[in-house]
Design a protein around this motif. Structure first.
Motif, PDB file in Angstrom:
ATOM      1  N   ILE A 127       0.848  -1.208   0.000  1.00  0.00           N
ATOM      2  CA  ILE A 127       0.000   0.000   0.000  1.00  0.00           C
ATOM      3  C   ILE A 127       0.876   1.246   0.000  1.00  0.00           C
ATOM      4  CG2 ILE A 127      -1.749   1.309   1.272  1.00  0.00           C
ATOM      5  CD1 ILE A 127      -2.756  -1.429   2.383  1.00  0.00           C
ATOM      6  N   ILE A 128       1.891   1.245   0.838  1.00  0.00           N
ATOM      7  CA  ILE A 128       2.814   2.384   0.890  1.00  0.00           C
ATOM      8  C   ILE A 128       3.521   2.557  -0.454  1.00  0.00           C
ATOM      9  CG2 ILE A 128       4.958   3.234   1.928  1.00  0.00           C
ATOM     10  CD1 ILE A 128       3.904   2.027   4.613  1.00  0.00           C
ATOM     11  N   SER A 129       3.956   1.458  -1.056  1.00  0.00           N
ATOM     12  CA  SER A 129       4.629   1.520  -2.362  1.00  0.00           C
ATOM     13  C   SER A 129       3.713   2.034  -3.462  1.00  0.00           C
ATOM     14  CB  SER A 129       5.167   0.142  -2.750  1.00  0.00           C
ATOM     15  OG  SER A 129       6.185  -0.245  -1.869  1.00  0.00           O
ATOM     16  N   PHE A 130       2.421   1.811  -3.303  1.00  0.00           N
ATOM     17  CA  PHE A 130       1.452   2.340  -4.257  1.00  0.00           C
ATOM     18  C   PHE A 130       1.222   3.838  -4.024  1.00  0.00           C
ATOM     19  CE2 PHE A 130      -3.016   3.495  -4.997  1.00  0.00           C
ATOM     20  CZ  PHE A 130      -3.064   3.350  -6.373  1.00  0.00           C
ATOM     21  N   LEU A 131       1.007   4.234  -2.772  1.00  0.00           N
ATOM     22  CA  LEU A 131       0.643   5.620  -2.465  1.00  0.00           C
ATOM     23  C   LEU A 131       1.809   6.597  -2.568  1.00  0.00           C
ATOM     24  CD1 LEU A 131      -1.689   5.023   0.633  1.00  0.00           C
ATOM     25  CD2 LEU A 131      -2.392   5.569  -1.723  1.00  0.00           C
ATOM     26  N   LYS A 132       2.965   6.200  -2.081  1.00  0.00           N
ATOM     27  CA  LYS A 132       4.096   7.123  -1.968  1.00  0.00           C
ATOM     28  C   LYS A 132       4.474   7.813  -3.278  1.00  0.00           C
ATOM     29  CE  LYS A 132       9.024   7.351  -1.250  1.00  0.00           C
ATOM     30  NZ  LYS A 132      10.243   6.556  -1.249  1.00  0.00           N
ATOM     31  N   PRO A 133       4.770   7.090  -4.350  1.00  0.00           N
ATOM     32  CA  PRO A 133       5.197   7.809  -5.560  1.00  0.00           C
ATOM     33  C   PRO A 133       4.093   8.684  -6.145  1.00  0.00           C
ATOM     34  CG  PRO A 133       4.903   5.471  -6.033  1.00  0.00           C
ATOM     35  CD  PRO A 133       4.761   5.637  -4.543  1.00  0.00           C
ATOM     36  N   ARG A 134       2.857   8.319  -5.910  1.00  0.00           N
ATOM     37  CA  ARG A 134       1.746   9.070  -6.482  1.00  0.00           C
ATOM     38  C   ARG A 134       1.475  10.367  -5.714  1.00  0.00           C
ATOM     39  NH1 ARG A 134       1.515   3.822  -7.516  1.00  0.00           N
ATOM     40  NH2 ARG A 134       0.961   3.243  -9.651  1.00  0.00           N
ATOM     41  N   ILE A 135       1.570  10.328  -4.386  1.00  0.00           N
ATOM     42  CA  ILE A 135       1.361  11.578  -3.636  1.00  0.00           C
ATOM     43  C   ILE A 135       2.539  12.518  -3.880  1.00  0.00           C
ATOM     44  CG2 ILE A 135       2.297  10.795  -1.398  1.00  0.00           C
ATOM     45  CD1 ILE A 135      -0.732  13.149  -1.899  1.00  0.00           C
ATOM     46  N   LEU A 136       3.746  11.971  -4.027  1.00  0.00           N
ATOM     47  CA  LEU A 136       4.898  12.817  -4.339  1.00  0.00           C
ATOM     48  C   LEU A 136       4.748  13.440  -5.731  1.00  0.00           C
ATOM     49  CD1 LEU A 136       7.816  10.649  -2.884  1.00  0.00           C
ATOM     50  CD2 LEU A 136       6.915  12.798  -1.953  1.00  0.00           C
ATOM     51  N   ALA A 137       4.246  12.661  -6.694  1.00  0.00           N
ATOM     52  CA  ALA A 137       4.034  13.191  -8.046  1.00  0.00           C
ATOM     53  C   ALA A 137       2.911  14.225  -8.053  1.00  0.00           C
ATOM     54  CB  ALA A 137       3.724  12.047  -9.010  1.00  0.00           C
ATOM     55  N   LEU A 138       1.842  13.976  -7.299  1.00  0.00           N
ATOM     56  CA  LEU A 138       0.767  14.972  -7.203  1.00  0.00           C
ATOM     57  C   LEU A 138       1.301  16.281  -6.642  1.00  0.00           C
ATOM     58  CD1 LEU A 138      -2.491  13.211  -5.933  1.00  0.00           C
ATOM     59  CD2 LEU A 138      -2.137  14.418  -8.087  1.00  0.00           C
ATOM     60  N   ASP A 139       2.129  16.179  -5.616  1.00  0.00           N
ATOM     61  CA  ASP A 139       2.738  17.369  -5.020  1.00  0.00           C
ATOM     62  C   ASP A 139       3.587  18.102  -6.055  1.00  0.00           C
ATOM     63  OD1 ASP A 139       3.712  19.121  -2.812  1.00  0.00           O
ATOM     64  OD2 ASP A 139       5.583  18.024  -3.141  1.00  0.00           O
ATOM     65  N   ASP A 140       4.373  17.368  -6.808  1.00  0.00           N
ATOM     66  CA  ASP A 140       5.216  17.961  -7.842  1.00  0.00           C
ATOM     67  C   ASP A 140       4.361  18.685  -8.889  1.00  0.00           C
ATOM     68  OD1 ASP A 140       7.715  18.464  -9.085  1.00  0.00           O
ATOM     69  OD2 ASP A 140       7.408  16.766 -10.437  1.00  0.00           O
ATOM     70  N   PHE A 141       3.284  18.046  -9.312  1.00  0.00           N
ATOM     71  CA  PHE A 141       2.350  18.659 -10.259  1.00  0.00           C
ATOM     72  C   PHE A 141       1.736  19.921  -9.670  1.00  0.00           C
ATOM     73  CE2 PHE A 141      -2.237  19.025 -11.138  1.00  0.00           C
ATOM     74  CZ  PHE A 141      -2.208  19.368 -12.482  1.00  0.00           C
ATOM     75  N   TRP A 142       1.306  19.844  -8.410  1.00  0.00           N
ATOM     76  CA  TRP A 142       0.565  20.934  -7.790  1.00  0.00           C
ATOM     77  C   TRP A 142       1.418  22.178  -7.578  1.00  0.00           C
ATOM     78  CZ3 TRP A 142      -4.205  21.964  -8.039  1.00  0.00           C
ATOM     79  CH2 TRP A 142      -4.789  22.908  -7.205  1.00  0.00           C
ATOM     80  N   VAL A 143       2.706  22.001  -7.355  1.00  0.00           N
ATOM     81  CA  VAL A 143       3.591  23.150  -7.135  1.00  0.00           C
ATOM     82  C   VAL A 143       3.518  24.123  -8.311  1.00  0.00           C
ATOM     83  CG1 VAL A 143       6.042  23.808  -7.017  1.00  0.00           C
ATOM     84  CG2 VAL A 143       5.145  22.081  -5.484  1.00  0.00           C
ATOM     85  N   SER A 144       3.394  23.616  -9.528  1.00  0.00           N
ATOM     86  CA  SER A 144       3.292  24.517 -10.680  1.00  0.00           C
ATOM     87  C   SER A 144       1.854  24.766 -11.117  1.00  0.00           C
ATOM     88  CB  SER A 144       4.111  23.971 -11.854  1.00  0.00           C
ATOM     89  OG  SER A 144       3.676  22.689 -12.203  1.00  0.00           O
ATOM     90  N   ALA A 145       0.951  23.810 -10.911  1.00  0.00           N
ATOM     91  CA  ALA A 145      -0.428  23.943 -11.399  1.00  0.00           C
ATOM     92  C   ALA A 145      -1.317  24.790 -10.497  1.00  0.00           C
ATOM     93  CB  ALA A 145      -1.055  22.559 -11.571  1.00  0.00           C
ATOM     94  N   LYS A 146      -0.989  24.926  -9.240  1.00  0.00           N
ATOM     95  CA  LYS A 146      -1.896  25.610  -8.308  1.00  0.00           C
ATOM     96  C   LYS A 146      -2.159  27.062  -8.691  1.00  0.00           C
ATOM     97  CE  LYS A 146       1.771  26.561  -4.948  1.00  0.00           C
ATOM     98  NZ  LYS A 146       2.249  26.215  -3.605  1.00  0.00           N
ATOM     99  N   TYR A 147      -1.215  27.685  -9.376  1.00  0.00           N
ATOM    100  CA  TYR A 147      -1.388  29.086  -9.742  1.00  0.00           C
ATOM    101  C   TYR A 147      -2.535  29.275 -10.734  1.00  0.00           C
ATOM    102  CZ  TYR A 147       3.043  29.244  -7.366  1.00  0.00           C
ATOM    103  OH  TYR A 147       4.014  29.104  -6.419  1.00  0.00           O
ATOM    104  N   VAL A 148      -2.775  28.285 -11.565  1.00  0.00           N
ATOM    105  CA  VAL A 148      -3.886  28.340 -12.516  1.00  0.00           C
ATOM    106  C   VAL A 148      -5.210  28.404 -11.739  1.00  0.00           C
ATOM    107  CG1 VAL A 148      -5.096  27.056 -14.318  1.00  0.00           C
ATOM    108  CG2 VAL A 148      -2.589  27.118 -14.286  1.00  0.00           C
ATOM    109  N   PHE A 149      -5.291  27.641 -10.643  1.00  0.00           N
ATOM    110  CA  PHE A 149      -6.526  27.582  -9.880  1.00  0.00           C
ATOM    111  C   PHE A 149      -6.708  28.813  -8.985  1.00  0.00           C
ATOM    112  CE2 PHE A 149      -5.584  23.377 -11.272  1.00  0.00           C
ATOM    113  CZ  PHE A 149      -6.810  22.910 -11.684  1.00  0.00           C
TER     114      PHE A 149
END
Length: 153
Positions: A127-149
């Motif tokens: 479960i951790i191996s599934f969640l970890k890379p995805r929450i880190l990638a979401l965070d990476d995406f959000w750092v640049s995308a949040k300004y649009v919102f």
């Protein structure tokens, strides 16, 4: 079968372990992050992680009280779909106007894995191996995308 109290205790133990494990990772912007209760900074946009007795999932939920604004946010995510999928290294499921567990209509972008059980400690690494890379990638995406919102407020 577990009692409600035992089930709640196991879930709490998992999320505590996950939080401790993830505390070693800084956010993409270099700060500390509360990975379990990730703050997007945008009201009504949430990053959700769940684990149960058959599946684990992670996703973005848009739950704005105004259908129009909720759809506008979803459409904005659709504009960023290629960037999101590239950052995640996979394609996710996109649902517009689905009911959540409370009966409220939301928009959801998510993925899941099957065959894991939060109540089996031997499944926790999967479960951790599934969640970890995805929450880190979401965070990476959000750092640049949040300004649009932010501009949509």
């Amino acid at each position: 079968m577990y009692t409600k109290q035992e089930a709640a205790s196991l879930k709490q133990a998992f999320w505590t372990a996950f939080g401790q494990y993830m505390s070693l990772h800084l956010s993409a912007d270099g700060g500390k992050a509360n990975w379990i209760n990730y703050k997007t900074g945008e009201k009504n946009i949430y990053f959700r992680m769940n684990a149960g007795n058959k599946t684990a999932s992670i996703g973005i939920e848009i739950a704005h009280p105004s259908d129009g604004i909720q759809h506008l946010y979803f459409e904005q995510f659709e504009q960023l779909k290629a960037v999101l999928h590239e950052t995640l290294n996979e394609e996710w499921i996109w649902q517009k106007d689905v009911q959540d567990e409370t009966g409220r209509y939301i928009c959801r972008i998510y993925t899941f894995t099957e065959g894991v059980n939060i109540f089996k400690k031997e499944d926790w690494p999967a479960i951790i191996s599934f969640l970890k890379p995805r929450i880190l990638a979401l965070d990476d995406f959000w750092v640049s995308a949040k300004y649009v919102f932010e501009a949509l407020r």
